[in-house]
Enzyme design. Structure first.
Site: not given
Ligand SMILES: *[C@@H]1O[C@H](CO)[C@@H](O)[C@H](O)[C@H]1NC(C)=O
Ligand SMILES: *[C@@H]1O[C@H](CO)[C@@H](O)[C@H](O)[C@H]1NC(C)=O
Ligand SMILES: *[C@@H]1O[C@H](CO)[C@@H](O)[C@H](O)[C@H]1NC(C)=O
Length: 448
Positions: A220, A272, A356
């Site tokens: 991802h 992040h 997510t």
């Protein structure tokens, strides 16, 4: 191409009995898709080498496959993980009886163009019949789902709405994704955000240390798992949070890509850095608490020159071009990845979630106003990472073109800021020195 392996319910005794049983689960048919590969799939040869003997329809001769042929040999390589979809359906040829439990696999079988062309050379007509007609296009068009449901062995969430696994579907499989404190959000115009004097600045501890970390393609994003002890404190967090990993969110083009937006404006990428509250001991445990994680979000802006700091990370990206791959970085300082190497950074604060699945509402968000610079060429390198596993030959499809979640409703949550006036009037301080002093004092209190 698609392969169907037809099974009948043992208790019904025979295929004919099963088909005529009127039972909706009389047959279990497994469907497997084929994918084109550059070289022949040797496992299919026992079948393809016999095609000459079944050239015409209704060839009366029975052809035996070689005795060392096994059904298992033509199944996909499951890599220990079967992913399939299940629904109640019918035979796909007349009389279309509705007696089939369908299992359609995501795991595919390889076949070369050459091998497929051999199949297209057999006939739909009997020997001697004219005109002769080749057998191809022997698939039935898709039928309506009606009120039927499809169940899936595992839900592979993605960012692709077309696959029905994108962000709008997450909440159906992960309850928290439909919650009231979801992330990311659109951060309102800073003039409309309340200044909270008590927040102060985030203090970074250990961030200036040179360390090797592990870089991985998790399917991802590009994620760097942090090795060693790095902490943040201050900034209204109340206590220390330990750094666990950092990763990035981007889009196909640079007019979008960040998860958070500022008054409706997106940035080309967002970093992040995920920290867990020290007393909870791990990210997993921290997810059970509303203040478990402190995630730092940094925006990016496109610059004409490459960022040297990010080259150190991207340098390793060819070795992690495919899902599941990882390697070690060279020595890096986390500080180098931040917009300016000082501590009095301006930020917004709100309570939110993971962006997510499972979207756990355990995150104290700190989203910084100063962007980090990166070149278009470097962004392009990230867009070439794949969300699929490494195939036998390199491919250009299956890349992580876009991996940001759309902004979520604020639902009455408060957003705060740690600064009263915008960037221009900021006073600079000796940030790095300050952080070293703080680390040592923590170290002393911890060890005495
Ligand atoms: C094959 O044989 C069956 C039964 O004799 C017949 O109904 C069918 O039309 C034949 N198929 C073709 C393609 O000629
Ligand atoms: C990274 O380095 C660590 C420690 O030196 C080693 O154990 C690990 O196997 C390395 N990982 C990779 C993917 O090279
Ligand atoms: C976040 O939640 C905590 C606990 O409910 C609360 O004390 C804090 O004020 C909230 N922070 C913001 C920015 O709303």
């Amino acid at each position: 191409m698609e392969l169907h392996i037809v099974h009948y319910k043992t208790s019904l005794g025979s295929l004919a009995n099963a088909v005529n049983s009127n039972q909706s689960d009389a047959l279990a048919v497994l469907g497997f898709f084929f994918e084109i590969t550059s070289s022949d799939n040797e496992d299919l040869e026992p079948i393809l080498s016999q095609l000459d003997d079944v050239h015409y329809a209704n060839s009366t001769d029975l052809v035996s496959l070689s005795s060392n042929f096994s059904l298992k040999s033509i199944l996909p390589d499951f890599h220990g993980h079967q992913a399939y979809h299940r629904y109640s359906g019918s035979l796909t040829t007349p009389n279309c009886l509705e007696v089939v439990v369908w299992t359609v696999f995501e795991n595919t079988i390889g076949i070369s163009e050459h091998q497929l062309s051999m199949l297209r050379e057999i006939f739909e007509t009997e020997e001697g019949e004219t005109p002769e007609k080749l057998l191809y296009d022997n698939y039935r068009p898709l039928q309506d789902l009606q009120s039927r449901s499809i169940t899936t062995s595992t839900f592979h969430w993605s960012y692709e709405e077309e696959l029905n696994t994108g962000p709008s579907q997450w909440a159906q499989h992960f309850q928290a994704c439909g919650g009231n404190r979801q992330s990311p959000i659109d951060i309102p115009n800073e003039d409309d955000v309340q200044y909270a004097e008590n927040l102060g600045f985030i203090k970074f501890c250990g961030y200036e240390e040179m360390r090797v970390h592990t870089i991985t393609n998790n399917g991802h994003s590009l994620q760097v798992n942090i090795r060693g002890n790095f902490y943040i404190s201050g900034g209204g967090l109340g206590t220390r949070y330990q750094a666990a990993q950092f990763h990035f969110h981007w889009a196909k083009t640079s007019n979008r890509g960040s998860e958070h937006t500022f008054d409706g404006s997106a940035f080309p990428m967002e970093l992040h850095i995920v920290h867990f509250k020290e007393e909870y001991g791990s990210v997993t445990e921290a997810l059970n608490h509303p203040d478990g994680l402190a995630v730092l979000g940094f925006m990016f802006k496109v610059s004409s020159t490459d960022s040297e700091s990010y080259d150190v990370i991207l340098h390793n990206s060819s070795g992690i071009a495919y899902y599941g791959e990882s390697s070690n970085t060279s020595f890096i300082r986390l500080f180098q990845l931040l917009p300016i190497k000082q501590e009095n950074l301006h930020f917004f604060r709100y309570n939110g979630s993971l962006t997510t699945p499972p979207c756990t509402e355990a995150v104290i968000w700190t989203v910084f106003t100063d962007p980090v610079s990166i070149s278009e060429k470097q962004l392009e390198e990230l867009r070439h990472l794949h969300h699929i596993m490494r195939p036998s030959i390199p491919v250009t499809y299956g890349t992580i073109e876009s991996n940001y979640r759309p902004v979520q409703r604020l639902n009455g949550r408060q957003v705060l800021k740690n600064f009263q006036f915008s960037a221009a009037s900021r006073t600079l301080s000796a940030g790095i020195m300050l952080s070293i002093v703080i680390c040592i004092s923590f170290w002393i209190t911890k060890n005495h």
